[in-house]
Design a protein around this motif. Structure first.
Motif, PDB file in Angstrom:
ATOM      1  N   GLY A   1       0.782  -1.230   0.000  1.00 24.86           N
ATOM      2  CA  GLY A   1       0.000   0.000   0.000  1.00 24.86           C
ATOM      3  C   GLY A   1       0.808   1.271   0.000  1.00 24.86           C
ATOM      4  O   GLY A   1       0.297   2.335   0.357  1.00 24.86           O
ATOM      5  N   ALA A   2       2.090   1.190  -0.365  1.00 25.45           N
ATOM      6  CA  ALA A   2       2.916   2.393  -0.439  1.00 25.45           C
ATOM      7  C   ALA A   2       3.682   2.403  -1.751  1.00 25.45           C
ATOM      8  O   ALA A   2       4.081   1.349  -2.269  1.00 25.45           O
ATOM      9  CB  ALA A   2       3.892   2.451   0.732  1.00 25.45           C
ATOM     10  N   VAL A   3       3.876   3.589  -2.284  1.00 31.26           N
ATOM     11  CA  VAL A   3       4.656   3.780  -3.503  1.00 31.26           C
ATOM     12  C   VAL A   3       6.065   4.214  -3.118  1.00 31.26           C
ATOM     13  O   VAL A   3       6.236   5.102  -2.274  1.00 31.26           O
ATOM     14  CB  VAL A   3       4.008   4.832  -4.421  1.00 31.26           C
ATOM     15  N   VAL A   4       7.061   3.594  -3.733  1.00 29.32           N
ATOM     16  CA  VAL A   4       8.464   3.944  -3.520  1.00 29.32           C
ATOM     17  C   VAL A   4       8.983   4.579  -4.803  1.00 29.32           C
ATOM     18  O   VAL A   4       8.842   4.004  -5.888  1.00 29.32           O
ATOM     19  CB  VAL A   4       9.305   2.699  -3.179  1.00 29.32           C
ATOM     20  N   ALA A   5       9.570   5.759  -4.705  1.00 25.86           N
ATOM     21  CA  ALA A   5      10.024   6.484  -5.896  1.00 25.86           C
ATOM     22  C   ALA A   5      11.471   6.918  -5.736  1.00 25.86           C
ATOM     23  O   ALA A   5      11.875   7.410  -4.682  1.00 25.86           O
ATOM     24  CB  ALA A   5       9.139   7.713  -6.139  1.00 25.86           C
ATOM     25  N   THR A   6      12.256   6.746  -6.803  1.00 26.09           N
ATOM     26  CA  THR A   6      13.655   7.123  -6.764  1.00 26.09           C
ATOM     27  C   THR A   6      14.154   7.390  -8.183  1.00 26.09           C
ATOM     28  O   THR A   6      13.502   7.026  -9.168  1.00 26.09           O
ATOM     29  CB  THR A   6      14.510   6.014  -6.114  1.00 26.09           C
ATOM     30  N   ALA A   7      15.326   8.002  -8.287  1.00 25.08           N
ATOM     31  CA  ALA A   7      15.998   8.197  -9.572  1.00 25.08           C
ATOM     32  C   ALA A   7      17.492   8.167  -9.336  1.00 25.08           C
ATOM     33  O   ALA A   7      17.976   8.657  -8.308  1.00 25.08           O
ATOM     34  CB  ALA A   7      15.599   9.524 -10.214  1.00 25.08           C
ATOM     35  N   ASP A   8      18.231   7.582 -10.266  1.00 25.13           N
ATOM     36  CA  ASP A   8      19.681   7.513 -10.130  1.00 25.13           C
ATOM     37  C   ASP A   8      20.306   7.397 -11.513  1.00 25.13           C
ATOM     38  O   ASP A   8      19.841   6.607 -12.341  1.00 25.13           O
ATOM     39  CB  ASP A   8      20.086   6.298  -9.279  1.00 25.13           C
ATOM     40  N   PHE A   9      21.331   8.181 -11.750  1.00 26.45           N
ATOM     41  CA  PHE A   9      22.045   8.112 -13.024  1.00 26.45           C
ATOM     42  C   PHE A   9      23.462   8.602 -12.805  1.00 26.45           C
ATOM     43  O   PHE A   9      23.737   9.317 -11.842  1.00 26.45           O
ATOM     44  CB  PHE A   9      21.353   8.952 -14.101  1.00 26.45           C
ATOM     45  N   PHE A  10      24.373   8.179 -13.685  1.00 25.93           N
ATOM     46  CA  PHE A  10      25.761   8.611 -13.536  1.00 25.93           C
ATOM     47  C   PHE A  10      26.535   8.416 -14.833  1.00 25.93           C
ATOM     48  O   PHE A  10      26.058   7.801 -15.789  1.00 25.93           O
ATOM     49  CB  PHE A  10      26.456   7.880 -12.377  1.00 25.93           C
ATOM     50  N   THR A  11      27.748   8.962 -14.841  1.00 22.75           N
ATOM     51  CA  THR A  11      28.648   8.845 -15.980  1.00 22.75           C
ATOM     52  C   THR A  11      29.228   7.431 -16.049  1.00 22.75           C
ATOM     53  O   THR A  11      29.108   6.662 -15.092  1.00 22.75           O
ATOM     54  CB  THR A  11      29.781   9.874 -15.853  1.00 22.75           C
ATOM     55  N   PRO A  12      29.876   7.054 -17.151  1.00 22.73           N
ATOM     56  CA  PRO A  12      30.352   5.676 -17.302  1.00 22.73           C
ATOM     57  C   PRO A  12      31.319   5.249 -16.212  1.00 22.73           C
ATOM     58  O   PRO A  12      32.270   5.956 -15.890  1.00 22.73           O
ATOM     59  CB  PRO A  12      31.049   5.692 -18.663  1.00 22.73           C
ATOM     60  N   VAL A  13      31.057   4.079 -15.652  1.00 21.21           N
ATOM     61  CA  VAL A  13      31.925   3.515 -14.628  1.00 21.21           C
ATOM     62  C   VAL A  13      32.822   2.424 -15.215  1.00 21.21           C
ATOM     63  O   VAL A  13      33.834   2.056 -14.645  1.00 21.21           O
ATOM     64  CB  VAL A  13      31.080   2.978 -13.456  1.00 21.21           C
ATOM     65  N   VAL A  14      32.433   1.900 -16.378  1.00 21.49           N
ATOM     66  CA  VAL A  14      33.232   0.935 -17.129  1.00 21.49           C
ATOM     67  C   VAL A  14      33.176   1.320 -18.596  1.00 21.49           C
ATOM     68  O   VAL A  14      32.310   2.084 -19.025  1.00 21.49           O
ATOM     69  CB  VAL A  14      32.721  -0.520 -16.944  1.00 21.49           C
ATOM     70  N   ASP A  15      34.079   0.763 -19.379  1.00 22.16           N
ATOM     71  CA  ASP A  15      34.138   1.109 -20.802  1.00 22.16           C
ATOM     72  C   ASP A  15      33.094   0.379 -21.633  1.00 22.16           C
ATOM     73  O   ASP A  15      32.626   0.893 -22.647  1.00 22.16           O
ATOM     74  CB  ASP A  15      35.535   0.796 -21.355  1.00 22.16           C
ATOM     75  N   ASP A  16      32.741  -0.824 -21.224  1.00 15.64           N
ATOM     76  CA  ASP A  16      31.779  -1.616 -21.986  1.00 15.64           C
ATOM     77  C   ASP A  16      30.377  -1.020 -21.846  1.00 15.64           C
ATOM     78  O   ASP A  16      29.861  -0.908 -20.731  1.00 15.64           O
ATOM     79  CB  ASP A  16      31.780  -3.059 -21.475  1.00 15.64           C
TER      80      ASP A  16
ATOM     81  N   ARG B   1      40.886   2.332 -11.126  1.00 15.08           N
ATOM     82  CA  ARG B   1      42.028   1.708 -11.803  1.00 15.08           C
ATOM     83  C   ARG B   1      41.661   1.322 -13.237  1.00 15.08           C
ATOM     84  O   ARG B   1      42.469   1.483 -14.156  1.00 15.08           O
ATOM     85  CB  ARG B   1      42.493   0.476 -11.011  1.00 15.08           C
ATOM     86  N   HIS B   2      40.439   0.829 -13.420  1.00 14.36           N
ATOM     87  CA  HIS B   2      39.968   0.496 -14.767  1.00 14.36           C
ATOM     88  C   HIS B   2      39.974   1.730 -15.661  1.00 14.36           C
ATOM     89  O   HIS B   2      40.438   1.687 -16.813  1.00 14.36           O
ATOM     90  CB  HIS B   2      38.554  -0.081 -14.678  1.00 14.36           C
ATOM     91  N   LYS B   3      39.500   2.847 -15.112  1.00 13.96           N
ATOM     92  CA  LYS B   3      39.460   4.084 -15.905  1.00 13.96           C
ATOM     93  C   LYS B   3      40.869   4.535 -16.288  1.00 13.96           C
ATOM     94  O   LYS B   3      41.110   4.996 -17.408  1.00 13.96           O
ATOM     95  CB  LYS B   3      38.744   5.184 -15.123  1.00 13.96           C
ATOM     96  N   ALA B   4      41.814   4.385 -15.359  1.00 16.93           N
ATOM     97  CA  ALA B   4      43.177   4.865 -15.590  1.00 16.93           C
ATOM     98  C   ALA B   4      43.980   3.953 -16.508  1.00 16.93           C
ATOM     99  O   ALA B   4      44.825   4.427 -17.278  1.00 16.93           O
ATOM    100  CB  ALA B   4      43.901   5.020 -14.258  1.00 16.93           C
ATOM    101  N   THR B   5      43.747   2.647 -16.439  1.00 17.64           N
ATOM    102  CA  THR B   5      44.616   1.687 -17.136  1.00 17.64           C
ATOM    103  C   THR B   5      43.930   0.875 -18.221  1.00 17.64           C
ATOM    104  O   THR B   5      44.604   0.285 -19.068  1.00 17.64           O
ATOM    105  CB  THR B   5      45.217   0.705 -16.127  1.00 17.64           C
ATOM    106  N   GLY B   6      42.605   0.793 -18.177  1.00 21.80           N
ATOM    107  CA  GLY B   6      41.894  -0.060 -19.116  1.00 21.80           C
ATOM    108  C   GLY B   6      41.775  -1.505 -18.660  1.00 21.80           C
ATOM    109  O   GLY B   6      41.119  -2.315 -19.339  1.00 21.80           O
TER     110      GLY B   6
END
Length: 343
Positions: free
Chosen positions: A74-89, A201-206
């Protein structure tokens, strides 16, 4: 690596198109609290149907539906979330972003019902084939969660960003809230830490860290269900403010002190090596600076402090209570001089 899946899309290092990455690109918690200070979250002050708003900085808003019967959704839960790339794929990024957005609903004890996509794309820089893969990843995770995806909104932006606005349902009498902690409750953590330093580390080195991708794409659905079955009433998820930041918010909202057993906290393989290598995001350092005035660090060294404050993306649930299969990392005690104590 799924070569068949990638065959239509030319490899592009998506993380190089963003200043930050994942939940580490959040506005620092102290600055954000200053921005929202004094906002009630509802046009009707004290409206009883708003069960969870801005007051405690919880994971999602919860509104009781008119005429809802006890023991129902009997309750509505509302949210939003977004962000820039965290991995390359792009496909993995879509999956991670969707799992992260859905997590806010699970962290409240709810079930996601419908989501809409939020997409910002540099249309003159990156091909739309990549955007399609991002959206496909999000759709696959939402389908796994049994959550409909019905459209969304897109803008032309200099930085790629993706996420979801999610609506769910919950039993208003069986919510997981961050202000319901009480002395004597143990603290359970359902996913290991270290996602932030590995992503950096993934962002820096691939380098690709499949163990991190597996953790970030794992839904918090089963952990939330286990917490509810165990009778838990207090929880939050661990994302951009790190374990210390989210635990501080929980303890502050509950009027207690949280004691962490540093030796009991689980970490992903490679996390300590990444921290020792200096792959620490600015977001993590801001998290640590924010909680430092309220924390007794004991004998914890700088590396341990940074890992405990590591900005996670699609991390696990932090539950005040025992969750089967999840390690106990501390407990809540009566309020002391410091809100957080590390032993």
């Amino acid at each position: 690596m799924n070569l068949a899946r990638r065959s239509r899309v030319e490899p592009v290092r998506l993380t190089q198109y963003a200043r930050g990455g994942g939940c580490a690109c959040k506005i620092p918690p102290g600055e954000l609290e200053d921005v929202v200070a004094g906002l009630t979250g509802t046009p009707v002050a004290g409206a009883p149907e708003l069960l969870v708003g801005l007051d405690s900085g919880d994971d999602a808003a919860v509104v009781r539906l008119p005429g809802a019967n006890p023991g129902t959704g009997g309750a509505v839960v509302a949210t939003a979330d977004f962000f820039t790339p965290v991995v390359d794929d792009p496909y993995d990024w879509g999956r991670i972003a969707a799992a992260n957005a859905l997590s806010d609903v699970y962290a409240m004890g709810g079930q996601p019902v419908v989501a809409v996509n939020l997409l910002a794309w540099p249309r003159e820089v990156l091909p739309f084939d990549l955007a399609r893969e991002v959206l496909r990843g999000g759709l696959d995770i939402a389908s796994q969660a049994g959550c409909h995806v019905a459209g969304g909104h897109s803008v032309d932006d200099a930085e790629p960003k993706y996420g979801m606005a999610v609506t769910g349902v919950a039993d208003p009498d069986r919510l997981l809230r961050n202000d319901r902690g009480r002395p004597g409750m143990p603290l359970s953590l359902t996913k290991p830490l270290g996602l932030g330093v590995l992503n950096n580390r993934h962002k820096a080195t691939g380098e690709v860290f499949e163990q991190a991708v597996a953790v970030m794409t794992e839904l918090n659905r089963d952990a939330a269900a286990a917490a509810l079955r165990a009778g838990a009433v207090c929880a939050t998820d661990v994302t951009g403010f790190g374990l210390l930041g989210h635990l501080y918010k929980l303890a502050r909202a509950s009027g207690v002190t949280a004691v962490i057993d540093a030796a009991a906290v689980p970490y992903l393989d490679g996390a300590r090596a990444a921290a020792q290598g200096g792959y620490v995001s600015g977001g993590t350092r801001r998290n640590l600076a924010w909680v430092a005035p309220y924390t007794d660090f004991g004998t914890a060294d700088e590396e341990t402090r940074l890992l405990l404050a590591d900005a996670q993306t699609s991390g696990g649930l932090l539950v005040a209570g025992e969750v089967p299969g999840a390690p106990l990392i501390g407990e809540l005690v009566p309020a002391q001089e410091h809100t957080l104590v590390i032993r």
